[in-house]
Design a protein around this motif. Structure first.
Motif, mmCIF file in Angstrom:
data_model
loop_
_atom_site.group_PDB
_atom_site.id
_atom_site.type_symbol
_atom_site.label_atom_id
_atom_site.label_comp_id
_atom_site.label_asym_id
_atom_site.label_seq_id
_atom_site.Cartn_x
_atom_site.Cartn_y
_atom_site.Cartn_z
ATOM 1 N N ASP A 61 -36.617 -6.695 -3.490
ATOM 2 C CA ASP A 61 -36.873 -6.132 -2.165
ATOM 3 C C ASP A 61 -35.586 -6.245 -1.344
ATOM 4 O OD1 ASP A 61 -36.827 -8.772 -0.786
ATOM 5 O OD2 ASP A 61 -38.667 -9.107 -1.905
ATOM 6 N N ILE A 62 -35.664 -5.821 -0.097
ATOM 7 C CA ILE A 62 -34.452 -5.729 0.719
ATOM 8 C C ILE A 62 -33.959 -7.097 1.212
ATOM 9 C CG2 ILE A 62 -33.538 -4.807 2.903
ATOM 10 C CD1 ILE A 62 -35.328 -2.351 2.437
ATOM 11 N N GLN A 63 -34.881 -8.042 1.461
ATOM 12 C CA GLN A 63 -34.499 -9.279 2.130
ATOM 13 C C GLN A 63 -34.366 -10.517 1.248
ATOM 14 O OE1 GLN A 63 -33.444 -9.695 5.105
ATOM 15 N NE2 GLN A 63 -33.900 -7.709 6.001
ATOM 16 N N SER A 64 -35.167 -10.626 0.183
ATOM 17 C CA SER A 64 -35.320 -11.911 -0.514
ATOM 18 C C SER A 64 -34.014 -12.547 -0.981
ATOM 19 C CB SER A 64 -36.272 -11.755 -1.698
ATOM 20 O OG SER A 64 -37.578 -11.515 -1.248
ATOM 21 N N TYR A 65 -33.096 -11.737 -1.519
ATOM 22 C CA TYR A 65 -31.861 -12.297 -2.073
ATOM 23 C C TYR A 65 -30.654 -12.112 -1.150
ATOM 24 C CZ TYR A 65 -34.316 -12.195 -6.639
ATOM 25 O OH TYR A 65 -35.192 -12.379 -7.680
ATOM 26 N N ALA A 66 -30.843 -11.521 0.023
ATOM 27 C CA ALA A 66 -29.710 -11.116 0.858
ATOM 28 C C ALA A 66 -28.767 -12.280 1.165
ATOM 29 C CB ALA A 66 -30.218 -10.481 2.156
ATOM 30 N N ARG A 67 -29.284 -13.401 1.612
ATOM 31 C CA ARG A 67 -28.424 -14.536 1.957
ATOM 32 C C ARG A 67 -27.728 -15.106 0.727
ATOM 33 N NH1 ARG A 67 -31.873 -18.091 6.431
ATOM 34 N NH2 ARG A 67 -31.912 -16.481 8.057
ATOM 35 N N LEU A 68 -28.442 -15.107 -0.398
ATOM 36 C CA LEU A 68 -27.847 -15.639 -1.627
ATOM 37 C C LEU A 68 -26.697 -14.757 -2.109
ATOM 38 C CD1 LEU A 68 -31.048 -16.743 -3.562
ATOM 39 C CD2 LEU A 68 -29.261 -18.236 -2.638
ATOM 40 N N LYS B 32 -24.772 -12.959 -0.245
ATOM 41 C CA LYS B 32 -23.638 -13.227 0.648
ATOM 42 C C LYS B 32 -22.961 -14.546 0.266
ATOM 43 C CE LYS B 32 -22.238 -13.529 5.493
ATOM 44 N NZ LYS B 32 -21.332 -14.668 5.245
ATOM 45 N N ARG B 33 -23.769 -15.560 -0.076
ATOM 46 C CA ARG B 33 -23.218 -16.848 -0.522
ATOM 47 C C ARG B 33 -22.360 -16.669 -1.768
ATOM 48 N NH1 ARG B 33 -27.520 -21.272 -1.662
ATOM 49 N NH2 ARG B 33 -25.706 -22.070 -2.775
ATOM 50 N N ALA B 34 -22.857 -15.863 -2.693
ATOM 51 C CA ALA B 34 -22.115 -15.622 -3.934
ATOM 52 C C ALA B 34 -20.774 -14.962 -3.627
ATOM 53 C CB ALA B 34 -22.940 -14.752 -4.881
ATOM 54 N N GLU B 35 -20.780 -13.935 -2.779
ATOM 55 C CA GLU B 35 -19.530 -13.262 -2.414
ATOM 56 C C GLU B 35 -18.579 -14.232 -1.712
ATOM 57 O OE1 GLU B 35 -18.215 -10.295 -2.837
ATOM 58 O OE2 GLU B 35 -19.838 -9.049 -3.608
ATOM 59 N N ASP B 36 -19.119 -15.055 -0.814
ATOM 60 C CA ASP B 36 -18.281 -16.027 -0.100
ATOM 61 C C ASP B 36 -17.672 -17.058 -1.050
ATOM 62 O OD1 ASP B 36 -18.835 -14.762 2.272
ATOM 63 O OD2 ASP B 36 -20.368 -16.202 2.918
ATOM 64 N N ALA C 222 -30.387 -6.128 1.933
ATOM 65 C CA ALA C 222 -29.801 -5.958 3.264
ATOM 66 C C ALA C 222 -28.346 -6.405 3.293
ATOM 67 C CB ALA C 222 -30.613 -6.753 4.287
ATOM 68 N N ALA C 223 -27.939 -7.190 2.300
ATOM 69 C CA ALA C 223 -26.562 -7.701 2.257
ATOM 70 C C ALA C 223 -25.626 -6.668 1.640
ATOM 71 C CB ALA C 223 -26.513 -8.988 1.443
ATOM 72 N N LYS C 224 -24.432 -6.555 2.201
ATOM 73 C CA LYS C 224 -23.398 -5.729 1.591
ATOM 74 C C LYS C 224 -22.615 -6.589 0.609
ATOM 75 C CE LYS C 224 -22.647 -2.200 5.106
ATOM 76 N NZ LYS C 224 -21.630 -1.485 5.909
ATOM 77 N N THR C 225 -22.373 -6.043 -0.565
ATOM 78 C CA THR C 225 -21.622 -6.770 -1.585
ATOM 79 C C THR C 225 -20.515 -5.868 -2.137
ATOM 80 O OG1 THR C 225 -23.145 -6.074 -3.347
ATOM 81 C CG2 THR C 225 -23.645 -8.147 -2.200
ATOM 82 N N GLN D 206 -12.901 -1.720 0.162
ATOM 83 C CA GLN D 206 -14.087 -0.944 0.511
ATOM 84 C C GLN D 206 -15.120 -1.108 -0.591
ATOM 85 O OE1 GLN D 206 -13.257 3.165 1.328
ATOM 86 N NE2 GLN D 206 -15.366 3.682 1.835
ATOM 87 N N ASP D 207 -16.377 -1.369 -0.197
ATOM 88 C CA ASP D 207 -17.423 -1.567 -1.197
ATOM 89 C C ASP D 207 -17.526 -0.342 -2.109
ATOM 90 O OD1 ASP D 207 -17.914 -3.938 0.051
ATOM 91 O OD2 ASP D 207 -19.665 -3.251 1.168
ATOM 92 N N ILE D 208 -17.670 -0.603 -3.412
ATOM 93 C CA ILE D 208 -17.780 0.470 -4.401
ATOM 94 C C ILE D 208 -19.231 0.952 -4.459
ATOM 95 C CG2 ILE D 208 -17.521 1.047 -6.840
ATOM 96 C CD1 ILE D 208 -15.470 -1.293 -6.988
ATOM 97 N N SER D 209 -19.437 2.259 -4.488
ATOM 98 C CA SER D 209 -20.788 2.810 -4.600
ATOM 99 C C SER D 209 -20.793 3.914 -5.648
ATOM 100 C CB SER D 209 -21.247 3.378 -3.256
ATOM 101 O OG SER D 209 -22.564 3.895 -3.353
ATOM 102 N N ARG D 210 -21.675 3.765 -6.637
ATOM 103 C CA ARG D 210 -21.826 4.769 -7.678
ATOM 104 C C ARG D 210 -23.303 5.184 -7.701
ATOM 105 N NH1 ARG D 210 -17.181 4.396 -7.178
ATOM 106 N NH2 ARG D 210 -15.559 3.878 -8.696
ATOM 107 N N VAL D 211 -23.581 6.369 -7.182
ATOM 108 C CA VAL D 211 -24.958 6.851 -7.068
ATOM 109 C C VAL D 211 -25.229 7.884 -8.157
ATOM 110 C CG1 VAL D 211 -26.646 7.980 -5.585
ATOM 111 C CG2 VAL D 211 -24.974 6.405 -4.588
ATOM 112 N N THR D 212 -26.284 7.659 -8.938
ATOM 113 C CA THR D 212 -26.614 8.510 -10.080
ATOM 114 C C THR D 212 -27.270 9.804 -9.611
ATOM 115 O OG1 THR D 212 -27.162 6.434 -11.190
ATOM 116 C CG2 THR D 212 -27.675 8.475 -12.367
ATOM 117 N N PRO D 213 -26.808 10.960 -10.080
ATOM 118 C CA PRO D 213 -27.442 12.230 -9.694
ATOM 119 C C PRO D 213 -28.901 12.298 -10.145
ATOM 120 C CG PRO D 213 -25.322 12.601 -10.769
ATOM 121 C CD PRO D 213 -25.653 11.159 -10.965
ATOM 122 N N VAL D 214 -29.690 13.074 -9.429
ATOM 123 C CA VAL D 214 -31.105 13.250 -9.759
ATOM 124 C C VAL D 214 -31.253 14.314 -10.835
ATOM 125 C CG1 VAL D 214 -33.395 13.819 -8.869
ATOM 126 C CG2 VAL D 214 -31.722 12.672 -7.382
ATOM 127 N N GLY D 215 -31.948 13.962 -11.909
ATOM 128 C CA GLY D 215 -32.287 14.940 -12.939
ATOM 129 C C GLY D 215 -33.759 15.306 -12.835
#
Length: 325
Positions: free
Chosen positions: A96-103, A105-109, A122-125, A295-304
């Motif tokens: 889900d959006i919230q459960s791992y967000a703080r963790l 961020k901790r990992a990135e830090d 919700a966290a940017k990585t 800049q955060d990397i984003s790879r979005v898969t096209p819709v088939g």
């Protein structure tokens, strides 16, 4: 003589490219990549696990997988433990959006580069690799609207079967669905419920909707694994010819089989093979530098889109073929 010179030149170029590739992969040897999925045991996660590991391990990367088995608490514990173990890159599929967000961020830090797989938090990585959920929602809604509009002589009544409401996949798919429905006021949503990625719940929800609305025309489902239950309810009601079911998934063999047998009317896909290739490339990019990307990397898969009319032998992948390798 000229032919010999050309062959020598080609050989030299091939050796140079081989040396360059070896040099490019050299920073990977001895690195550790960890993967925390929502759970192993279904096509998406087994596909990523098998395909990504199969490409990284031969390059000297140590691959670790921690399976929470659908438990968010177990997943949080796994991530906490991995932060202490300090892998170089951490791949996480968020429940889900919230459960791992703080963790995350901790990992990135802590200097661990985090790649979010298919479902964001919700966290940017450092990176995200995954589906175009808004696009998938739009594609499913358009397909159902086209089939069920009163303009086409149908009832206009449809049902929506979401996954976990707080999951990014549900949130963003719903945005896409709502954008299409807002332009089609003649379509009436008679049921909109969450099945929590559970096929048995999807079956019960759809069974109730069909009983309450015998003229139901279409169903928008939020995941093929869940929507085997949706399809079962439609089949048991003997309404496969009446109810158009649009769903989505990672283009595994079972998804195409359900298109072929009529369970799924339209199957919107995000190709796990392509995602796995993207994950490998992103991991290589992150391991090539100790610093977080500017800049955060984003790879979005096209819709088939796969329907019975467009279905081919190679439309979907087969995990067994990768396990044999």
């Amino acid at each position: 003589m000229k032919s010999l010179t050309v062959r020598l030149a080609l050989l030299t170029a091939a050796l140079a490219m081989g040396s360059a590739a070896h040099a490019a992969d050299a920073p990977l040897k001895g690195k550790t990549v960890a993967f925390v999925p929502t759970s192993l045991g279904y096509d998406l996660t087994d596909g990523w696990n098998t395909m990504v590991r199969g490409q990284l391990e031969p390059l000297g990367v140590k691959w670790i997988v921690r399976d929470p088995n659908w438990s968010t608490d177990a997943g949080a514990q796994a991530i906490t433990s991995l932060i202490n173990e300090k892998p170089d890159v951490l791949l996480v599929q968020n429940p889900d959006i919230q459960s791992y967000a703080r963790l995350l961020k901790r990992a990135e830090d802590a200097g661990i580069r985090v790649v979010q797989v298919n479902m964001r938090s919700a966290a940017k990585t450092s990176a995200f690799v995954g589906a175009d959920w808004v696009g998938i929602g739009e594609a499913m809604a358009k397909a159902v609207v086209e089939k069920c509009s009163p303009k086409a002589g149908k009832s206009g009544k449809i049902s929506i079967v979401q996954g976990v409401l707080t999951a990014a996949a549900s949130t963003f798919q719903m945005q896409g669905v709502q954008a299409v429905l807002a332009k089609n006021p003649d379509i009436k949503v008679v049921s909109n419920q969450a099945a929590d990625w559970d096929a048995s719940k999807a079956r019960a929800v759809t069974d109730t909707a069909l009983k309450q609305h015998p003229d139901l025309c279409g169903v928008i489902g939020f995941w093929d694994g869940q929507d085997t239950g949706t399809a079962a309810a439609i089949r048991e009601a003997k309404k496969q010819d009446q109810v158009f079911l649009a769903t989505n998934g990672g283009a595994a063999r079972t998804g195409c089989a359900n298109v072929a047998n009529g369970n799924f009317s339209a199957y919107m896909t995000y190709d796990v093979k392509q995602q796995s290739q993207e994950l490998v490339q992103v991991v290589k990019t992150l391991l090539a530098s100790s610093a977080r990307p500017a800049q955060d990397i984003s790879r979005v898969t096209p819709v088939g889109v796969i329907t019975k009319a467009s279905l081919r032998d190679d439309s979907c992948w087969n995990l067994d073929e990768y396990n044999k390798k």
